[in-house]
Design a protein around this motif. Structure first.
Motif, PDB file in Angstrom:
ATOM      1  N   ARG A 103       0.816  -1.216   0.000  1.00 27.07           N
ATOM      2  CA  ARG A 103       0.000   0.000   0.000  1.00 27.07           C
ATOM      3  C   ARG A 103       0.853   1.271   0.000  1.00 27.07           C
ATOM      4  O   ARG A 103       0.438   2.287  -0.530  1.00 27.07           O
ATOM      5  CB  ARG A 103      -0.953   0.007   1.191  1.00 27.07           C
ATOM      6  N   ARG A 104       2.032   1.229   0.565  1.00 27.81           N
ATOM      7  CA  ARG A 104       2.858   2.436   0.722  1.00 27.81           C
ATOM      8  C   ARG A 104       3.958   2.580  -0.320  1.00 27.81           C
ATOM      9  O   ARG A 104       4.488   3.674  -0.507  1.00 27.81           O
ATOM     10  CB  ARG A 104       3.520   2.421   2.101  1.00 27.81           C
ATOM     11  N   ALA A 105       4.339   1.531  -0.973  1.00 26.80           N
ATOM     12  CA  ALA A 105       5.536   1.550  -1.829  1.00 26.80           C
ATOM     13  C   ALA A 105       5.487   2.625  -2.904  1.00 26.80           C
ATOM     14  O   ALA A 105       6.471   3.351  -3.102  1.00 26.80           O
ATOM     15  CB  ALA A 105       5.756   0.181  -2.459  1.00 26.80           C
ATOM     16  N   ARG A 106       4.383   2.755  -3.613  1.00 29.17           N
ATOM     17  CA  ARG A 106       4.325   3.720  -4.710  1.00 29.17           C
ATOM     18  C   ARG A 106       4.577   5.139  -4.218  1.00 29.17           C
ATOM     19  O   ARG A 106       5.408   5.865  -4.760  1.00 29.17           O
ATOM     20  CB  ARG A 106       2.980   3.637  -5.426  1.00 29.17           C
ATOM     21  N   ALA A 107       3.849   5.555  -3.194  1.00 28.66           N
ATOM     22  CA  ALA A 107       3.996   6.928  -2.694  1.00 28.66           C
ATOM     23  C   ALA A 107       5.375   7.152  -2.076  1.00 28.66           C
ATOM     24  O   ALA A 107       5.991   8.199  -2.292  1.00 28.66           O
ATOM     25  CB  ALA A 107       2.904   7.234  -1.672  1.00 28.66           C
ATOM     26  N   ASP A 108       5.865   6.178  -1.317  1.00 31.40           N
ATOM     27  CA  ASP A 108       7.178   6.333  -0.686  1.00 31.40           C
ATOM     28  C   ASP A 108       8.287   6.446  -1.719  1.00 31.40           C
ATOM     29  O   ASP A 108       9.183   7.275  -1.598  1.00 31.40           O
ATOM     30  CB  ASP A 108       7.456   5.172   0.271  1.00 31.40           C
ATOM     31  N   TRP A 109       8.249   5.586  -2.743  1.00 29.45           N
ATOM     32  CA  TRP A 109       9.281   5.637  -3.772  1.00 29.45           C
ATOM     33  C   TRP A 109       9.175   6.920  -4.590  1.00 29.45           C
ATOM     34  O   TRP A 109      10.181   7.511  -4.968  1.00 29.45           O
ATOM     35  CB  TRP A 109       9.211   4.402  -4.666  1.00 29.45           C
ATOM     36  N   LEU A 137       5.930  -0.216 -10.105  1.00 28.68           N
ATOM     37  CA  LEU A 137       4.667  -0.788 -10.553  1.00 28.68           C
ATOM     38  C   LEU A 137       4.453  -2.215 -10.057  1.00 28.68           C
ATOM     39  O   LEU A 137       3.325  -2.709 -10.050  1.00 28.68           O
ATOM     40  CB  LEU A 137       4.607  -0.775 -12.083  1.00 28.68           C
ATOM     41  N   LEU A 138       5.553  -2.869  -9.663  1.00 22.19           N
ATOM     42  CA  LEU A 138       5.458  -4.279  -9.282  1.00 22.19           C
ATOM     43  C   LEU A 138       6.471  -4.572  -8.189  1.00 22.19           C
ATOM     44  O   LEU A 138       7.615  -4.135  -8.271  1.00 22.19           O
ATOM     45  CB  LEU A 138       5.761  -5.154 -10.510  1.00 22.19           C
ATOM     46  N   LEU A 139       6.037  -5.300  -7.172  1.00 20.76           N
ATOM     47  CA  LEU A 139       6.958  -5.819  -6.161  1.00 20.76           C
ATOM     48  C   LEU A 139       7.235  -7.268  -6.512  1.00 20.76           C
ATOM     49  O   LEU A 139       6.354  -7.980  -6.994  1.00 20.76           O
ATOM     50  CB  LEU A 139       6.327  -5.759  -4.769  1.00 20.76           C
ATOM     51  N   GLU A 140       8.460  -7.719  -6.262  1.00 18.52           N
ATOM     52  CA  GLU A 140       8.799  -9.120  -6.490  1.00 18.52           C
ATOM     53  C   GLU A 140       9.678  -9.607  -5.344  1.00 18.52           C
ATOM     54  O   GLU A 140      10.338  -8.824  -4.671  1.00 18.52           O
ATOM     55  CB  GLU A 140       9.539  -9.312  -7.811  1.00 18.52           C
ATOM     56  N   THR A 141       9.669 -10.895  -5.158  1.00 22.86           N
ATOM     57  CA  THR A 141      10.581 -11.514  -4.218  1.00 22.86           C
ATOM     58  C   THR A 141      10.857 -12.933  -4.678  1.00 22.86           C
ATOM     59  O   THR A 141      10.119 -13.496  -5.487  1.00 22.86           O
ATOM     60  CB  THR A 141      10.028 -11.496  -2.773  1.00 22.86           C
ATOM     61  N   ASP A 169      -3.138  -1.839 -13.719  1.00 17.29           N
ATOM     62  CA  ASP A 169      -2.637  -1.896 -15.093  1.00 17.29           C
ATOM     63  C   ASP A 169      -1.119  -2.031 -15.154  1.00 17.29           C
ATOM     64  O   ASP A 169      -0.492  -1.643 -16.132  1.00 17.29           O
ATOM     65  CB  ASP A 169      -3.083  -0.651 -15.868  1.00 17.29           C
ATOM     66  N   CYS A 170      -0.520  -2.615 -14.125  1.00 14.35           N
ATOM     67  CA  CYS A 170       0.948  -2.649 -14.068  1.00 14.35           C
ATOM     68  C   CYS A 170       1.556  -3.367 -15.266  1.00 14.35           C
ATOM     69  O   CYS A 170       2.572  -2.925 -15.778  1.00 14.35           O
ATOM     70  CB  CYS A 170       1.444  -3.235 -12.746  1.00 14.35           C
ATOM     71  N   ARG A 171       0.953  -4.455 -15.725  1.00 17.69           N
ATOM     72  CA  ARG A 171       1.548  -5.168 -16.865  1.00 17.69           C
ATOM     73  C   ARG A 171       1.521  -4.309 -18.123  1.00 17.69           C
ATOM     74  O   ARG A 171       2.503  -4.258 -18.871  1.00 17.69           O
ATOM     75  CB  ARG A 171       0.856  -6.505 -17.091  1.00 17.69           C
TER      76      ARG A 171
END
Length: 139
Positions: free
Chosen positions: A56-62, A71-75, A125-127
């Protein structure tokens, strides 16, 4: 120079990347390389809760810190040691596994074991946006 050799072919297929789109947009994929909750910490559902907050926070924080939106988190999860349960509980998607070939560096070889590839889209719509050409309205 570090070349990524088939780190996540399943991820690339899921996104639908061309080689050029991958080169241009791979910085918009953020890798969660370390995630640890110490064994003595006993809070029900803590791991999935933290991963949900991250998404939820990654987009705004980055955007605030680095000036662009991921647009996408991966692990990558080692299935010999972990099941990826907290990622599943947080709504991440299992795409498949890496080849286990690891990183290739000139004059060196590095071998690893296959890892599960988990992703969490940060936009609906990340893809499409990851496949878009730079400067297009979708990027």
């Amino acid at each position: 120079m570090v070349l990524i050799v088939d780190v996540a072919a399943d991820r690339a297929r899921w996104i639908g990347w061309t080689a050029q789109a991958r080169r241009e947009n791979v910085p918009r994929v953020v890798n969660n390389s370390r995630f640890l909750i110490f064994p003595h910490v006993r809070v029900p559902h803590l791991a999935s809760h933290v991963l949900g907050q991250l998404a939820r926070r990654a987009r705004a924080d980055w955007l605030e810190h680095w000036g662009f939106e991921p647009l996408l988190l991966e692990t990558f999860v080692d299935p010999r040691h972990y099941a990826g349960t907290c990622y599943r509980a947080a709504g991440w998607q299992l795409l498949g596994a890496t080849s286990g070939r690891g990183l290739a560096r000139p004059g060196q070889s590095y071998h690893s074991t296959p890892r599960q590839v988990w992703v969490q889209p940060l936009t609906s719509d990340c893809r499409d946006r990851l496949c878009a050409a730079p400067g297009s309205p979708r990027s």
